[in-house]
Design an enzyme around this catalytic site. Structure first.
Site, PDB file in Angstrom:
ATOM      1  N   LYS A   1      -0.578   1.182   3.285  1.00  0.00           N
ATOM      2  CA  LYS A   1      -1.920   2.275   2.606  1.00  0.00           C
ATOM      3  C   LYS A   1      -1.985   2.714   1.861  1.00  0.00           C
ATOM      4  CE  LYS A   1      -5.746   3.359   5.101  1.00  0.00           C
ATOM      5  NZ  LYS A   1      -7.193   2.878   5.391  1.00  0.00           N
TER       6      LYS A   1
ATOM      7  N   TYR B   1       9.502   7.607  11.435  1.00  0.00           N
ATOM      8  CA  TYR B   1      10.061   7.740  12.767  1.00  0.00           C
ATOM      9  C   TYR B   1      11.604   8.251  12.042  1.00  0.00           C
ATOM     10  CZ  TYR B   1       7.335   4.474  15.368  1.00  0.00           C
ATOM     11  OH  TYR B   1       6.061   3.978  16.317  1.00  0.00           O
TER      12      TYR B   1
ATOM     13  N   ASP C   1       5.719  -1.392  13.826  1.00  0.00           N
ATOM     14  CA  ASP C   1       5.996  -1.124  15.319  1.00  0.00           C
ATOM     15  C   ASP C   1       4.567  -1.556  16.037  1.00  0.00           C
ATOM     16  OD1 ASP C   1       6.247  -0.570  17.767  1.00  0.00           O
ATOM     17  OD2 ASP C   1       7.068   1.459  17.136  1.00  0.00           O
TER      18      ASP C   1
ATOM     19  N   ASP D   1       3.009  -5.183  17.739  1.00  0.00           N
ATOM     20  CA  ASP D   1       2.485  -5.123  19.842  1.00  0.00           C
ATOM     21  C   ASP D   1       1.513  -5.961  19.469  1.00  0.00           C
ATOM     22  OD1 ASP D   1       5.254  -4.261  19.872  1.00  0.00           O
ATOM     23  OD2 ASP D   1       3.744  -2.212  21.361  1.00  0.00           O
TER      24      ASP D   1
ATOM     25  N   ASP E   1      -5.231  -1.427   7.923  1.00  0.00           N
ATOM     26  CA  ASP E   1      -6.281  -1.425   8.932  1.00  0.00           C
ATOM     27  C   ASP E   1      -7.091  -2.080   8.410  1.00  0.00           C
ATOM     28  OD1 ASP E   1      -7.336  -0.258   6.143  1.00  0.00           O
ATOM     29  OD2 ASP E   1      -8.236   1.335   7.004  1.00  0.00           O
TER      30      ASP E   1
HETATM   31 MG    MG Z   1       7.092  -0.388  19.958  1.00  0.00          MG
END
Ligand code: MG
Ligand code: NAI
Length: 325
Positions: A166, A119, A222, A226, A198
């Site tokens: 990872k 990001y 992120d 969620d 994962d």
């Molecule tokens: Mg988000």
């Protein structure tokens, strides 16, 4: 002393839930709110989604409460996190009695790296066929996150933390992240274990009680937080804090919810819990606990908004929370 707090409602349900969180905060502390604009509507008017004045206010206030921005979310929230110098995004995901949750035993806290990873904005279109992204990981940012995590788990409630990464594939970047976090944990005698991100996604769905505090790179944090929202009953419940060295920005995890915006039926819980995190950050621990308790009581006994199976409006649910205080 009057606390000065910057509030940025933004777009969509941000405009509906922020006023409710303000009412809750006003009912427990002496506060002056400084209103600022950001998001799609401001961009339409002025050409910029984040006016310099808003950035400057967030960059100088002790605390800022933000709602959500629509299409311009990335142009608003990434610079705002930068304005407060935030290196960690704290995202608790907790199931509440009375709320229909896929995994009612869920009680997790994600500590997400908040400045780099994928990001950090280094994306390029190199040809008609090829786009690339540079993933940035520094030892310094990883160590800052790890130091915060060590401090966070220092109470009796927690027994160390888990790193989700990872590094088996992204050996250089996640390898650096993992090594930096592990070494800070070891220096501080904090128990630490690791899980591939994962595998974490599967394991947390099957049995969230295996985990407590999860430290992860930006994108992983992120997505996985969620996912945890899904386990506890939806995005309307998840608060977050973007913490920096001198200031912090608090926001619900959800977005502008265009499918329900304008109807006065958004769940105010995520934003009110974000405000409770803000109160704790500012040193109002008793008031913060009181707000958390009031939210918990109303989630348990109602009234609840439609996303939680009830038929209360945003305002009615907030009134009930305030009555409880
Ligand atoms: Mg988000
Ligand atoms: P969203 O979080 O806005 O909505 C996803 C689903 O959850 C929708 O069905 C919505 O109705 C429901 N929901 C979310 N919050 C709720 C609440 N408080 N009460 C009841 N239901 C709630 O995510 P989506 O749909 O992916 O994005 C919509 C817009 O929001 C997009 O323009 C996106 O860019 C923006 N966004 C902004 C964020 C921010 O400002 N930090 C974060 C995420 C999305």
């Amino acid at each position: 002393m009057t606390e000065e707090i910057v509030v940025i409602p933004g777009d969509g349900i941000g405009k509906e839930v922020i006023p409710e969180a303000k009412r809750v905060v006003e009912s427990v502390i002496d506060v002056t709110f400084i209103e600022a604009d950001a998001g799609d509507a401001v961009k339409e008017e002025t050409g910029t989604a984040l006016p310099q004045e808003t950035y400057d206010l967030a960059a100088s206030a002790d605390a800022t409460l933000f709602g959500a921005a629509g299409e311009t979310a990335a142009d608003v929230i990434l610079p705002l996190r930068d304005a407060v110098g935030s290196f960690v995004n704290i995202r608790p995901a907790k199931a509440y009695p009375g709320v229909d949750a896929l995994r009612p035993e869920t009680d997790l806290v994600f500590l997400r790296e908040n400045t780099e990873g994928v990001y950090s904005g280094h994306e390029d279109r190199l040809s008609d066929d090829l786009s690339t992204l540079t993933r940035v990981v520094t030892t310094s940012a990883s160590e800052a996150l790890a130091a915060f995590a060590c401090d966070y788990v220092s109470g009796e409630e927690h027994d160390g933390f888990t790193i989700a990464h990872k590094a088996n594939v992204m050996r250089e970047t996640d390898g650096r992240f993992r090594d930096a976090v592990v070494s800070v944990a070891k220096e501080n005698d904090v128990p630490v274990d690791e899980v591939l991100m994962d595998a974490f996604a599967t394991r947390v769905c099957l049995d969230p009680t295996q985990f407590d505090v999860i430290v992860c790179p930006n994108l992983a944090g992120d997505v996985l937080s969620d996912l945890a929202a899904g386990l506890v009953g939806g995005l309307g419940l998840l608060p977050s804090a973007n913490v920096g060295t001198d200031r912090a920005l608090f926001e619900p995890v959800h977005g502008t919810a265009p499918d329900i915006a304008g109807n006065g039926i958004a769940n105010p819980t995520a934003t009110i819990l974000s405000a409770a995190m803000m109160l704790e950050y500012l040193g109002y621990e008793t008031e913060s606990n009181a707000v958390n308790d009031a939210v918990e009581a109303v989630l348990s006994d109602g009234p609840r908004t439609g996303d939680l199976g009830g038929n209360a409006t945003t305002t009615e649910m907030t009134d009930a929370i305030i009555n409880h205080l």
